[in-house]
Design a protein around this motif. Structure first.
Motif, PDB file in Angstrom:
ATOM      1  N   ALA A  32       0.564  -1.626   0.060  1.00  0.00           N
ATOM      2  CA  ALA A  32      -0.475   0.054  -0.203  1.00  0.00           C
ATOM      3  C   ALA A  32       0.868   0.877  -0.208  1.00  0.00           C
ATOM      4  O   ALA A  32       1.817   1.403   0.627  1.00  0.00           O
ATOM      5  N   SER A  33       0.212   2.399  -1.127  1.00  0.00           N
ATOM      6  CA  SER A  33       0.935   3.594  -1.055  1.00  0.00           C
ATOM      7  C   SER A  33       0.963   4.323   0.323  1.00  0.00           C
ATOM      8  O   SER A  33       1.713   5.027   0.788  1.00  0.00           O
ATOM      9  N   VAL A  34       0.304   3.923   1.171  1.00  0.00           N
ATOM     10  CA  VAL A  34      -0.444   5.035   2.446  1.00  0.00           C
ATOM     11  C   VAL A  34      -0.240   3.618   3.331  1.00  0.00           C
ATOM     12  O   VAL A  34      -0.763   3.224   3.933  1.00  0.00           O
ATOM     13  N   LEU A  35       0.582   4.231   4.362  1.00  0.00           N
ATOM     14  CA  LEU A  35       0.787   3.261   5.753  1.00  0.00           C
ATOM     15  C   LEU A  35       1.694   3.890   7.009  1.00  0.00           C
ATOM     16  O   LEU A  35       2.550   4.399   6.689  1.00  0.00           O
ATOM     17  N   PRO A  36       0.157   4.839   7.532  1.00  0.00           N
ATOM     18  CA  PRO A  36       0.947   5.914   8.329  1.00  0.00           C
ATOM     19  C   PRO A  36       1.945   5.425   9.126  1.00  0.00           C
ATOM     20  O   PRO A  36       3.000   6.102  10.240  1.00  0.00           O
ATOM     21  N   ALA A  37       1.651   3.997   9.745  1.00  0.00           N
ATOM     22  CA  ALA A  37       2.813   3.031  10.998  1.00  0.00           C
ATOM     23  C   ALA A  37       3.623   3.603  10.197  1.00  0.00           C
ATOM     24  O   ALA A  37       4.641   3.341  11.295  1.00  0.00           O
ATOM     25  N   ALA A  38       4.017   3.467   9.382  1.00  0.00           N
ATOM     26  CA  ALA A  38       5.637   2.845   8.758  1.00  0.00           C
ATOM     27  C   ALA A  38       6.220   3.823   8.531  1.00  0.00           C
ATOM     28  O   ALA A  38       7.531   4.049   8.826  1.00  0.00           O
ATOM     29  N   ASP A  39       5.798   5.514   8.040  1.00  0.00           N
ATOM     30  CA  ASP A  39       6.134   6.367   8.265  1.00  0.00           C
ATOM     31  C   ASP A  39       6.466   7.028   9.815  1.00  0.00           C
ATOM     32  O   ASP A  39       7.534   7.258  10.142  1.00  0.00           O
ATOM     33  N   ALA A  40       5.390   6.386  10.775  1.00  0.00           N
ATOM     34  CA  ALA A  40       6.115   7.248  12.460  1.00  0.00           C
ATOM     35  C   ALA A  40       6.939   6.253  13.116  1.00  0.00           C
ATOM     36  O   ALA A  40       7.790   7.013  13.922  1.00  0.00           O
ATOM     37  N   VAL A  41       6.851   4.736  12.688  1.00  0.00           N
ATOM     38  CA  VAL A  41       7.684   4.324  13.654  1.00  0.00           C
ATOM     39  C   VAL A  41       9.478   4.532  12.843  1.00  0.00           C
ATOM     40  O   VAL A  41      10.390   4.701  14.248  1.00  0.00           O
ATOM     41  N   ILE A  42       9.948   5.781  12.047  1.00  0.00           N
ATOM     42  CA  ILE A  42      11.309   6.437  12.158  1.00  0.00           C
ATOM     43  C   ILE A  42      11.112   7.424  12.872  1.00  0.00           C
ATOM     44  O   ILE A  42      12.375   7.548  12.708  1.00  0.00           O
ATOM     45  N   GLY A  43      10.251   7.496  12.871  1.00  0.00           N
ATOM     46  CA  GLY A  43      10.150   9.155  14.493  1.00  0.00           C
ATOM     47  C   GLY A  43      10.045   8.101  15.739  1.00  0.00           C
ATOM     48  O   GLY A  43      11.209   9.123  16.545  1.00  0.00           O
ATOM     49  N   THR A  44       9.589   7.348  15.834  1.00  0.00           N
ATOM     50  CA  THR A  44       9.454   6.338  17.028  1.00  0.00           C
ATOM     51  C   THR A  44      11.018   5.591  17.143  1.00  0.00           C
ATOM     52  O   THR A  44      11.540   5.695  18.230  1.00  0.00           O
ATOM     53  N   ALA A  45      12.051   5.327  16.431  1.00  0.00           N
ATOM     54  CA  ALA A  45      12.985   4.283  15.955  1.00  0.00           C
ATOM     55  C   ALA A  45      14.439   5.076  16.131  1.00  0.00           C
ATOM     56  O   ALA A  45      15.067   5.252  17.579  1.00  0.00           O
ATOM     57  N   ALA A  46      14.002   6.976  15.558  1.00  0.00           N
ATOM     58  CA  ALA A  46      15.120   7.603  16.201  1.00  0.00           C
ATOM     59  C   ALA A  46      15.167   8.090  17.432  1.00  0.00           C
ATOM     60  O   ALA A  46      15.611   8.077  17.943  1.00  0.00           O
ATOM     61  N   ARG A  47      13.621   8.323  18.617  1.00  0.00           N
ATOM     62  CA  ARG A  47      13.572   9.071  19.192  1.00  0.00           C
ATOM     63  C   ARG A  47      14.559   7.468  20.207  1.00  0.00           C
ATOM     64  O   ARG A  47      14.956   8.821  21.090  1.00  0.00           O
ATOM     65  N   ILE A  48      13.477   6.483  20.149  1.00  0.00           N
ATOM     66  CA  ILE A  48      14.460   5.407  21.076  1.00  0.00           C
ATOM     67  C   ILE A  48      15.915   5.289  21.179  1.00  0.00           C
ATOM     68  O   ILE A  48      16.119   5.320  22.289  1.00  0.00           O
ATOM     69  N   ALA A  49      16.877   5.309  19.931  1.00  0.00           N
ATOM     70  CA  ALA A  49      17.881   5.495  19.780  1.00  0.00           C
ATOM     71  C   ALA A  49      18.527   6.751  20.618  1.00  0.00           C
ATOM     72  O   ALA A  49      19.679   6.643  21.493  1.00  0.00           O
ATOM     73  N   VAL A  50      18.154   8.285  20.128  1.00  0.00           N
ATOM     74  CA  VAL A  50      18.883   8.965  20.624  1.00  0.00           C
ATOM     75  C   VAL A  50      19.188   8.726  22.016  1.00  0.00           C
ATOM     76  O   VAL A  50      19.556   9.502  22.864  1.00  0.00           O
ATOM     77  N   ASP A  51      17.620   8.931  22.818  1.00  0.00           N
ATOM     78  CA  ASP A  51      17.100   8.826  24.203  1.00  0.00           C
ATOM     79  C   ASP A  51      18.456   7.749  24.696  1.00  0.00           C
ATOM     80  O   ASP A  51      19.067   8.403  25.679  1.00  0.00           O
ATOM     81  N   ALA A  52      19.049   6.648  24.097  1.00  0.00           N
ATOM     82  CA  ALA A  52      19.631   5.719  24.938  1.00  0.00           C
ATOM     83  C   ALA A  52      21.133   6.567  24.738  1.00  0.00           C
ATOM     84  O   ALA A  52      21.662   6.169  25.378  1.00  0.00           O
TER      85      ALA A  52
END
Length: 295
Positions: free
Chosen positions: A271-291
């Motif tokens: 599917a061309s629209v996958l909001p969860a796949a877009d949002a997880v980029i921010g989620t993963a980046a935040r977890i890594a930076v917090d670490a």
């Protein structure tokens, strides 16, 4: 500036576990590399896996433009006449303009970052050249980061495939095969951004202009979504191909902390629209930076 402290092995392990869980919840396979620009501490998930970069390779193009300009081999203020109707198609920027345009190379670069302008990027590809871009990446030690296609070639390869909803058909699409198209790794794309912020690409006014340019992206639904704070600056560039959603950039905190992050994802769904796949980029980046920011 606060002193950067390397995260403990336990902190890193917890971050990697949470990142992998976030990827799974979003229905994607993911790669990530997050790097403290000043201390060198890092968090990685499958960060050396070669992946098609598509529009993310525009960053390599712009880095080369500014490095060549700083060396006196290219004038970034040179004006280019761009006739109407002779442009790489796209959804924004020059592709949707109806009249002839005259712009400098650096203003074309602005469009490339701000709205991922494919037409502007291809004009720069012709002005800068694939050889120069690949040579620059090699000089920076990013030997897995290689340019093969301009944006018109990527578009043509996708248009030649009549059914982009069939995952089985993707094996035949060259621009989804990292051996055949623009490619890099999450580690090397993060290292490229770190090199820009460390003045290793160029220095002085030229470097400041390049960093400012990379902060102009209009899209905030991926990496920036993980850092919803007025005093945290997110600079970066996205890339999108069927099933692929990426972003790489730099997160800057008001205490002086600077973190280069690249997140690559491949979705199971076409599917061309996958909001969860877009949002997880921010989620993963935040977890890594917090670490990375954790004592």
């Amino acid at each position: 500036m606060s002193e950067a402290v390397s995260p403990s092995s336990a902190t890193t392990r917890r971050a990697v576990t949470r990142i992998n869980a976030a990827f799974a919840d979003a229905g994607v396979a993911g790669q990530l590399h997050a790097l403290d620009i000043d201390s060198g501490a890092s968090v990685s998930v499958a960060a050396t896996q070669l992946t098609p970069t598509s529009s993310l390779h525009k960053v390599c193009l712009l880095v080369t433009l500014y490095r060549e300009a700083a060396a006196g081999r290219l004038d970034r203020t040179r004006q280019i006449d761009i006739p109407a109707g002779e442009r790489t198609p796209g959804l924004a920027g020059l592709a949707v303009m109806r009249d002839a345009v005259r712009m400098s190379l650096r203003d074309l670069a602005t469009l490339v970052v701000a709205v991922s302008d494919n037409a502007a990027a291809d004009i720069l590809w012709r002005a800068v050249g694939f050889d120069a871009v690949n040579r620059t990446m090699a000089e920076l030690g990013l030997t897995d980061t290689v340019a093969v296609h301009d944006m018109a070639a990527i578009r043509d390869a996708l248009r030649a495939q009549p059914n982009l909803t069939d995952p089985a058909a993707f094996a035949d699409i060259s621009v989804l095969n990292p051996a055949l198209t623009n490619r890099s790794t999450a580690r090397q794309m993060a290292e490229l951004f770190a090199a820009v912020w460390r003045d290793e690409v160029c220095s002085g006014e030229t470097a400041e202009e390049l960093r400012a340019l990379l902060g102009l992206q209009a899209w905030t639904h991926r990496m920036a979504s993980g850092f919803p704070f007025d005093d945290v600056r997110v600079s970066g560039k996205t890339a999108t191909l069927p099933t692929l959603r990426h972003e790489a950039g730099v997160i800057e905190y008001p205490d002086g902390g600077r973190y280069a992050v690249a997140v690559f994802t491949r979705a199971a769904s076409t599917a061309s629209v996958l909001p969860a796949a877009d949002a997880v980029i921010g989620t993963a980046a935040r977890i890594a930076v917090d670490a990375l920011r954790s004592p």
